[in-house]
Design a protein around this motif. Structure first.
Motif: not given
Ligand SMILES: Cc1cc2nc3c(=O)[nH]c(=O)nc-3n(C[C@H](O)[C@H](O)[C@H](O)COP(=O)(O)OP(=O)(O)OC[C@H]3O[C@@H](n4cnc5c(N)ncnc54)[C@H](O)[C@@H]3O)c2cc1C
Length: 388
Positions: A312-335
């Motif tokens: 559970n603690t690790y899942a919280n720690g991963l959240m900022p990384i996962q936000h970056d990944l979602v952004f990178a995914r959306v940006a890559s779909a466009f780019f």
């Protein structure tokens, strides 16, 4: 690695606080932090070090800063500028006053990190085969060809084809990108900088990284349906830098889809490529490998200190990384759908200046975007989410 750091467990049943499978950047980062906290850590890899790992060795400033020790002995070059093109045309130079990336040789970098980790107190051993993992409420048992190993927690840091992920049936929505790299044995010509040729491959780019006495060239795609061949790389290298031809060509997948990874509950945590944490836009995996290892370590330390749920603690720690990944995914779909337009935007001053400044300050892509957005729309405050 030599006797002073190797660890033999043949025929015995071993116990450790934490077993980490995979001694690459994610495994070493986790093992280092756990060892510094005084936990008994067993770090396993299927090969002894130094060993070869397919990788261009581009270590961004944020990745270098995330590490707990100086990398000076293994840095081959430090880069300030980026040369970018769309399908080898309209080449532009994106300049930065401060460094944006270090270039390393992965075998030397990984060996260096392992030596630092062993010096911090972790035990390293080679394990040829892992047959089974049995989780119980208080321990995890690892059946290996050399014997049984028991621990309180298990970290799967064994890369894109993770055995731990498969044996524990964790994270079924895993995805793969792919890259092929080769070495051109020729001193980098004066003025040849770190270069990316976007759109050279569908859903990806070609790269040229100048190192000490040679060039690392490669092709990357985030799309699992796109095949990159050895001949594609030879053609790219010839067109981009001429002769001699690249040698020591290797291809390897990259772990992706980590925005969907949920550690769930239990005693097994996946980090780095095993958890699909490579950024799909640029194919950068080292930064997330390092910080995910550190966050898994922090979650385990907290669980051992306070009895909290490590997953559970690790899942919280991963959240900022996962936000970056979602952004990178959306940006890559466009780019990658329109690399020409994407590159024109990136090279325009409103994007280029915050991008290069952000790279040199070691800020994540999402924060660079948020900073630029706030700046250009006159909103107060700039974001610099601290990741490590
Ligand atoms: C061609 C290419 C170029 C790349 N270039 C860059 C770049 O320039 N910059 C960047 O940031 N990222 C780059 N990446 C991505 C980067 O290499 C990975 O994201 C990074 O190595 C992930 O680190 P890791 O520790 O999670 O896994 P790995 O580095 O893959 O380490 C996994 C370790 O686990 C061990 N292992 C595997 N299976 C087992 C098993 N069954 N039992 C025991 N041990 C096992 C392996 O031997 C290895 O030591 C590139 C990838 C490729 C393929």
């Amino acid at each position: 690695m030599g006797n002073e750091t190797s660890f033999s467990y043949k025929g015995a049943t071993l116990t450790a606080d934490v077993v980490i499978v995979g001694a690459g950047p994610s495994g070493c980062s986790a093992a280092y932090d756990l060892s510094v906290k005084g936990l008994r850590v067993l770090l396993l890899d299927r090969t002894d070090f130094p060993r070869k790992k397919s990788c261009a060795g581009g270590l961004t400033i944020k990745a270098a800063r995330a590490l707990r020790y100086s990398l000076l002995p293994v840095i081959q070059k430090t880069v300030c500028n980026l040369s970018v093109s769309c399908r080898m045309r309209h080449r532009r130079l994106l300049k930065s006053i401060d460094p944006i990336c270090h270039l390393v040789e992965r075998s030397a970098f990984d060996f260096f990190c392992l030596k630092k980790t062993v010096a911090a107190g972790a035990c390293f051993a080679v394990v040829k085969r892992i047959d089974q993992i049995v989780e119980s409420p208080r321990t995890v048992a690892l059946m290996t060809e050399g014997g049984l190993i028991r621990s309180r927690f298990l970290i799967g840091a064994d890369g894109v084809n993770s055995r731990i992920r498969r044996l524990t049936a964790r994270f079924l929505k895993f995805q793969r990108g792919f890259a092929v790299e080769g070495i051109v044995d020729r001193a980098p010509p004066a003025g040849l900088g770190m270069g990316f040729d976007f759109g050279r491959v569908s859903g990806g780019y070609g790269w040229v990284f100048p190192k000490q006495g040679h060039l690392n060239v490669g092709l990357y795609t985030l799309r699992p349906d796109v095949k990159i061949t050895r001949q594609d790389l030879v053609d790219y290298a010839l067109e981009r830098i001429g002769r001699p031809m690249p040698t020591r060509i290797t291809g390897y997948p990259l772990g992706m889809g980590g925005w969907r990874y949920r550690p769930g509950n239990g005693r097994v945590l996946l980090v780095g490529d095993a958890a699909g944490l490579v950024d799909p836009l640029l194919g950068e995996g080292l930064y997330h490998a390092i910080i995910s290892g550190q966050r898994a370590a922090a979650a385990i330390v907290d669980a051992m200190d306070t009895g909290s749920d490590a997953c559970n603690t690790y899942a919280n720690g991963l959240m900022p990384i996962q936000h970056d990944l979602v952004f990178a995914r959306v940006a890559s779909a466009f780019f990658y759908r329109m690399p020409g337009i994407g590159l024109m935007l990136v090279a325009s001053p409103p994007a280029r200046i915050p991008l290069m400044t952000g790279f040199s300050r070691g800020i994540s892509l999402l924060d660079i975007f948020l900073n630029a957005y706030r700046f250009w729309f006159g909103l107060p405050g700039s974001v610099s989410r601290k990741q490590d």
